[in-house]
Design a protein around this motif. Structure first.
Motif, PDB file in Angstrom:
ATOM      1  N   GLY A 160       0.812  -1.201   0.098  1.00  0.00           N
ATOM      2  CA  GLY A 160      -0.119   0.020   0.065  1.00  0.00           C
ATOM      3  C   GLY A 160       0.846   1.164   0.166  1.00  0.00           C
ATOM      4  O   GLY A 160       1.863   1.412   0.494  1.00  0.00           O
ATOM      5  N   ILE A 161       0.437   2.467  -0.564  1.00  0.00           N
ATOM      6  CA  ILE A 161       0.853   3.608  -0.815  1.00  0.00           C
ATOM      7  C   ILE A 161       0.249   4.610   0.131  1.00  0.00           C
ATOM      8  O   ILE A 161      -1.173   4.549  -0.134  1.00  0.00           O
ATOM      9  CB  ILE A 161       1.129   4.091  -1.995  1.00  0.00           C
ATOM     10  CG1 ILE A 161       1.823   3.165  -2.953  1.00  0.00           C
ATOM     11  CG2 ILE A 161       1.745   5.587  -2.091  1.00  0.00           C
ATOM     12  CD1 ILE A 161       2.064   3.575  -4.410  1.00  0.00           C
ATOM     13  N   THR A 164      -1.542  10.551  -0.984  1.00  0.00           N
ATOM     14  CA  THR A 164      -2.499  10.417  -1.647  1.00  0.00           C
ATOM     15  C   THR A 164      -2.143  12.005  -2.395  1.00  0.00           C
ATOM     16  O   THR A 164      -1.424  12.673  -2.147  1.00  0.00           O
ATOM     17  CB  THR A 164      -4.059  10.864  -1.351  1.00  0.00           C
ATOM     18  OG1 THR A 164      -3.863  11.697  -0.114  1.00  0.00           O
ATOM     19  CG2 THR A 164      -4.585   9.622  -0.638  1.00  0.00           C
ATOM     20  N   VAL A 179       2.883  -2.484  -9.127  1.00  0.00           N
ATOM     21  CA  VAL A 179       2.521  -1.447  -8.530  1.00  0.00           C
ATOM     22  C   VAL A 179       1.641  -0.316  -9.436  1.00  0.00           C
ATOM     23  O   VAL A 179       1.047   0.437  -8.567  1.00  0.00           O
ATOM     24  CB  VAL A 179       3.994  -0.465  -8.355  1.00  0.00           C
ATOM     25  CG1 VAL A 179       3.658   0.934  -7.466  1.00  0.00           C
ATOM     26  CG2 VAL A 179       5.077  -1.486  -7.734  1.00  0.00           C
ATOM     27  N   LEU A 182      -2.013   0.410  -7.937  1.00  0.00           N
ATOM     28  CA  LEU A 182      -1.865   1.378  -6.563  1.00  0.00           C
ATOM     29  C   LEU A 182      -1.505   3.002  -7.198  1.00  0.00           C
ATOM     30  O   LEU A 182      -1.944   3.657  -6.400  1.00  0.00           O
ATOM     31  CB  LEU A 182      -0.755   0.610  -5.544  1.00  0.00           C
ATOM     32  CG  LEU A 182      -0.934  -0.380  -4.817  1.00  0.00           C
ATOM     33  CD1 LEU A 182       0.410  -0.776  -4.236  1.00  0.00           C
ATOM     34  CD2 LEU A 182      -1.934  -0.038  -3.717  1.00  0.00           C
ATOM     35  N   THR A 185      -4.402   4.943  -8.316  1.00  0.00           N
ATOM     36  CA  THR A 185      -5.189   5.061  -7.130  1.00  0.00           C
ATOM     37  C   THR A 185      -4.665   6.308  -6.434  1.00  0.00           C
ATOM     38  O   THR A 185      -5.593   7.172  -6.262  1.00  0.00           O
ATOM     39  CB  THR A 185      -5.293   3.941  -5.856  1.00  0.00           C
ATOM     40  OG1 THR A 185      -5.642   2.648  -6.609  1.00  0.00           O
ATOM     41  CG2 THR A 185      -6.466   4.453  -4.823  1.00  0.00           C
ATOM     42  N   SER A 213      -4.923  -0.235 -16.583  1.00  0.00           N
ATOM     43  CA  SER A 213      -5.253   0.600 -15.603  1.00  0.00           C
ATOM     44  C   SER A 213      -5.519   2.233 -16.020  1.00  0.00           C
ATOM     45  O   SER A 213      -5.816   2.885 -15.320  1.00  0.00           O
ATOM     46  CB  SER A 213      -3.996   0.664 -14.325  1.00  0.00           C
ATOM     47  OG  SER A 213      -4.107  -0.019 -13.635  1.00  0.00           O
TER      48      SER A 213
END
Ligand code: SAM
Length: 263
Positions: A160-161, A164, A179, A182, A185, A213
């Motif tokens: 997780g990152i 934001t 990656v 993620l 997002t 993506s």
């Protein structure tokens, strides 16, 4: 005019192959094969001065540039070299104030260049899975005076990152394609994804994931650098060159997601 002070890091330059980054401490010296440099003779001189060794050889005392610090830092991993780092910085649009997520930190060479360019208002959050590499990179960044602008997170980026609204994601790790979802997002709309990979197979998987993506402006580049030996009457490319470093893939986030994969 800037004077060299006790404790400064100085680049001692004899020629393109023989140059060294050293901290000059009063009372100490540096032994070269072309004589000894007494740091007491260096401290108090202007940066850019030619300083004589005990054998009378002149060595230039230069202020280290970010690229000097990056290539000369202690390293336990492969690093991204200035040639590719320059392209990455430009493609990513990184500048003062940018918020950047990087992985993996490795030795911190690319992190140091990113940190230098986001200062003073931006920040780099750099993920490194290995504790020993994270600690060594933190030391390198402190030596370069950039710890204020780079936070090293000893964490697997695939877990997780946490940041934001990120301007740019920069990757140099084995599985960048994992990656990509993620990255989509956490990036801002229009935010930039850049990945450096040594192999075509990694690049192919990354580009596939970028299409899936819903990124756009997906481009892969390879930068080939050739040094030219300039001599009167015999100027020509150097005989030896670095044949390969890696491929740089860049893309930008768009939404709502749209299918744009070419056949
Ligand atoms: C080639 S090195 C990066 C070198 C770095 N670009 C530099 O210029 O110093 C790749 C690094 O990615 C780290 N890494 C691999 N997988 C990772 C993951 N899932 N999360 C965070 N770091 C990872 C490795 O431990 C290694 O230190």
């Amino acid at each position: 005019m800037t004077e060299i002070k006790d404790g400064d890091q100085v680049l001692f330059y004899l020629d393109a192959r023989r140059n060294w980054l050293r901290r000059v401490d009063a009372g100490s010296s540096f032994h070269l094969h072309r004589g000894i440099l007494q740091y007491d003779d260096v401290i108090g001189q202007e940066y850019g001065s030619l300083i004589s060794t005990s054998l009378g050889v002149k060595v230039a005392a230069l202020p280290p540039l970010p690229r000097d610090r990056a290539v000369k830092m202690g390293r336990q991993t492969n690093i991204v070299y200035p040639k590719d780092a320059g392209l990455i910085l430009l493609l990513a649009g990184i500048g003062p104030g940018s918020v950047v997520v990087e992985a993996g930190t490795g030795s911190g060479a690319l992190a140091s260049l990113l940190g230098y360019h986001v200062a003073p208002a931006g920040h780099v959050f750099s993920y490194e899975i290995r504790e020993d590499f994270a600690k060594a990179a933190a030391k390198n960044l402190k030596k370069a005076g950039l710890q204020e602008f780079v936070t090293i997170k000893q964490q697997d980026i695939l877990e997780g990152i946490t940041e934001t609204n990120v301007d740019t994601i920069v990757l140099d790790l084995a599985v960048p394609w994992e990656v990509v979802p993620l990255a989509y997002t956490v990036l801002k709309g229009g935010g930039v994804f850049v990945s450096f990979s040594p192999t075509i197979e990694q690049t192919q998987k990354t580009v596939d994931a970028l299409y899936t993506s819903h990124f756009t402006e997906i481009v892969t580049r390879e930068l080939i650098e050739r040094e030219i030996m300039v001599r009167k009457g015999k100027t020509r490319p150097e005989t030896r060159m670095i044949g390969h470093t890696g491929y740089v893939t860049s893309a930008r986030k768009v939404y709502p997601p749209k299918s744009n994969k070419p056949e």
